[in-house]
Structure formats: C-alpha cells, structure tokens
Design an enzyme around this catalytic site. Structure first.
Site, PDB file in Angstrom:
ATOM      1  N   LYS A 147      -1.393   3.624  -7.530  1.00 43.19           N
ATOM      2  CA  LYS A 147      -0.701   2.505  -8.239  1.00 43.19           C
ATOM      3  C   LYS A 147      -1.378   1.654  -9.213  1.00 43.19           C
ATOM      4  O   LYS A 147      -1.892   0.841  -8.963  1.00 43.19           O
ATOM      5  CB  LYS A 147       0.016   1.656  -7.256  1.00 43.19           C
ATOM      6  CG  LYS A 147       1.209   0.874  -7.950  1.00 43.19           C
ATOM      7  CD  LYS A 147       2.305   0.335  -6.773  1.00 43.19           C
ATOM      8  CE  LYS A 147       3.161  -0.688  -7.380  1.00 43.19           C
ATOM      9  NZ  LYS A 147       4.191   0.013  -8.239  1.00 43.19           N
ATOM     10  N   LEU A 205       4.330   8.381  -7.689  1.00 40.34           N
ATOM     11  CA  LEU A 205       3.809   7.377  -6.776  1.00 40.34           C
ATOM     12  C   LEU A 205       4.752   7.303  -5.741  1.00 40.34           C
ATOM     13  O   LEU A 205       6.181   7.273  -5.848  1.00 40.34           O
ATOM     14  CB  LEU A 205       4.191   5.899  -7.647  1.00 40.34           C
ATOM     15  CG  LEU A 205       3.810   4.877  -6.788  1.00 40.34           C
ATOM     16  CD1 LEU A 205       2.181   4.616  -6.750  1.00 40.34           C
ATOM     17  CD2 LEU A 205       4.555   3.556  -7.277  1.00 40.34           C
TER      18      LEU A 205
HETATM   19  N1  PLP Z   1       7.302   5.343  -9.396  1.00 36.48           N
HETATM   20  C1  PLP Z   1       6.646   4.545 -10.186  1.00 36.48           C
HETATM   21  C2  PLP Z   1       6.013   5.073 -11.438  1.00 36.48           C
HETATM   22  C3  PLP Z   1       6.746   3.096 -10.046  1.00 36.48           C
HETATM   23  O1  PLP Z   1       6.062   2.331 -11.057  1.00 36.48           O
HETATM   24  C4  PLP Z   1       7.493   2.565  -8.785  1.00 36.48           C
HETATM   25  C5  PLP Z   1       7.284   0.979  -8.714  1.00 36.48           C
HETATM   26  O2  PLP Z   1       6.867   0.374  -9.498  1.00 36.48           O
HETATM   27  C6  PLP Z   1       8.202   3.438  -8.197  1.00 36.48           C
HETATM   28  C7  PLP Z   1       8.111   4.617  -8.187  1.00 36.48           C
HETATM   29  C8  PLP Z   1       8.994   2.883  -6.883  1.00 36.48           C
HETATM   30  O3  PLP Z   1       7.794   2.444  -5.969  1.00 36.48           O
HETATM   31  P1  PLP Z   1       8.271   1.298  -5.133  1.00 36.48           P
HETATM   32  O4  PLP Z   1       9.494   1.914  -4.126  1.00 36.48           O
HETATM   33  O5  PLP Z   1       7.358   1.336  -4.098  1.00 36.48           O
HETATM   34  O6  PLP Z   1       8.544  -0.001  -5.659  1.00 36.48           O
END
Ligand code: PLP
Length: 284
Positions: A147, A205
């Site tokens: 991230k 992610l």
């Molecule tokens: N995918 C990406 C590229 C993201 O930036 C995010 C969240 O910022 C997510 C998925 C979703 O992640 P989360 O459920 O932890 O917010």
C-alpha cells in the site's frame, strides 16, 4: 472544531502541518499508508490494517517509526482531537528526510503523519441504485500488494472515470483480466451464483474490507472462488460490486456503459452490505 494533524511527534493545527521538501515521500513516493474507518469513535478492523501496514513497511525496508501500541495511542488521540465519531483515520509513513538520492539514505528517520476526518454519510443513491465503472489498462507496477503512496496511475484512472461519468475505473492487466479498482477491490457474481474476486496476489491490494467480506461470504455459505476474471466475464456476470474502507460495499450496475445483468443491484450485494455494516457496528 479546528482540525489537528500528527506530524513526526507533534500535534499541529491542520493548516500549518507540513513536511520537509526533502521528505522522500514527497520526492520519490517512498512511503506507505493506511486508511482505517472510525465507527462510533472506534477503529474498525484495526488489527488487519496494522498487519498490512507492517507488511508494506517490511517489503520496502522502512523501519516502523514507533510500536503498534504507540501508534494506536496516536491514532486515537488524533481521532479524539478532531472530534471524529464516524470517519476515517489516515496513517502515512515515509522513509524520512534526506538529500535527494535514489538509493536509501544511510540514516533516515521514518516520518509518521496521522490525520482524521469525518465521513459523509453513505450516498444512498449509490447504495440503492448502484454505480457505474469503466475499464482502463492497468499501468501500475508489479507490487500492487504494497500500500504505497505512489498512486499516480490510480489518480489518472479515477480522473478518467470521473470525466466519463463513472464512479470507479476497473484496471485490466495484460492478460485481459480485471485486477481491481483504483481504490476498491472488484467482485462479480456469475450466472450460477458464485462470487468471484481475484486472489490476493501482487496484482492487487489485499483490501481489509475484501477480507471481511470474504469471511462473511464463507460464513453465510455462498459459493466463492478467488481467481482472476476477464472483462468479458464481468460484462456477462449476473451481478457485480466493489469494496473498500471508504465506500464499504457498493453494487456495480454497469461496466463501460453496458448494464450488468438486469442493470439493477441484487439481493446478494444488499445482504453482504448489511452483514458488513453489522460487522462494522460490532466494533463500537
Ligand atoms: N485496492 C486499492 C488499489 C486501494 O487503494 C484500496 C483502498 O484504498 C482497496 C483496494 C481497498 O482496500 P481496503 O478495503 O483496505 O480499504
């Protein structure tokens, strides 16, 4: 109440909070972040967020600026000082400040920034009516599991979605498979009622909301497969939806202007959203 930010050891008025011009986050996007939901003053799914933060830091060989116990205190203090009951807390850690040079500095102290803001209530039009997505080529690097604050491809794709009147852009890898949205994970429901989302490999992610929704799907006994799916499969899916900390779970009713299924949200996404909100409420 005026906003307060935590920056490298100090709680500062938001408007005067700043980082150094040679912060490597600013110059190289050499840093990582987390966004955690605040529900009734409590931090939702704090453990998996802190675990993902630790993993992102380790993958980039950035030293954690403080222990998790100390970070929990800082996050709560920022939430408290900003009077946030329902909102988000943003945590960013960069490798630190050093004269500009691509290689790691010999000794840089990581810089922690924590902010918090209230969340607007969920957009009921999006919840009840669903949202549109477009597809765009996935031009990101090969470590999307980290991230990192390097979000330029996501920024460009989200802007394109905005300009085309869509809520989100689903990014498509070189094999024609959808990886994920720009800030959300992507899901479909096949005509035989199987929920499909890409496995957590380095192309996506691993969303904390994704993990919570996977858990709900397993608990509720729905059919589930974690595998890549193509744009064509998504367009001929029965239903689709997306997930993230910020938007929770929203039905997707069109892809590139074509309706998904009958073009309306389905009972499954409604049920999963309700279960997710129950999970969130239990954190209070
Ligand atoms: N995918 C990406 C590229 C993201 O930036 C995010 C969240 O910022 C997510 C998925 C979703 O992640 P989360 O459920 O932890 O917010």
């Amino acid at each position: 109440m005026s906003r307060v930010a935590y920056v490298d050891g100090q709680y500062l008025p938001h408007r005067s909070a700043a980082v150094h011009i040679e912060d490597r986050g600013y110059q190289f996007a050499d840093g990582v972040y987390e966004v955690i939901a605040v529900v009734g003053g409590c931090l939702l799914d704090e453990e998996p967020h802190l675990a993902r933060l630790a993993r992102s830091l380790a993958e980039l060989r950035i030293t954690a600026p403080m222990s998790n116990a100390a970070l929990r205190v800082v996050m709560r203090e920022v939430v408290r000082r900003n009077g946030v009951r329902d909102g988000i807390v943003y945590v960013q850690i960069t490798r630190g400040v050093a004269p500009r040079d691509h290689a790691f500095p010999a000794s840089a102290r990581p810089i922690l920034v924590v902010t918090s803001r209230r969340r607007r209530p969920a957009d009921l039009r999006a919840v009840d009516g669903g949202v549109a997505v477009i597809t765009v080529p996935d031009i990101r690097w090969q470590r999307c599991d980290i991230k990192s604050v390097a979000l330029l491809p996501n920024v460009l794709a989200k802007q394109r979605a905005r300009e085309e009147g869509a809520f989100e852009a689903w990014q498509v890898d070189r094999d024609g498979k959808i990886s994920e949205g720009t800030s959300t994970n992507a899901w479909i429901v096949t005509p035989d009622a199987t929920v499909v989302t890409r496995q957590a490999d380095s192309a996506i992610l691993n969303g904390v909301t994704r993990l919570a929704v996977l858990e709900i799907i397993r608990r509720e006994g729905y059919n589930l497969i974690e595998r890549p799916f193509s744009v064509a499969e998504a367009k001929s899916a029965h239903k689709a939806f997306l997930t993230s900390t910020v938007v929770e779970l929203l039905p997707v009713v069109s892809i590139d202007g074509a309706p998904v299924g009958n073009g309306h949200p389905g009972a499954l996404s409604r049920k999963l959203r309700d279960c997710y909100l129950t999970h969130a409420a239990a954190t209070k």
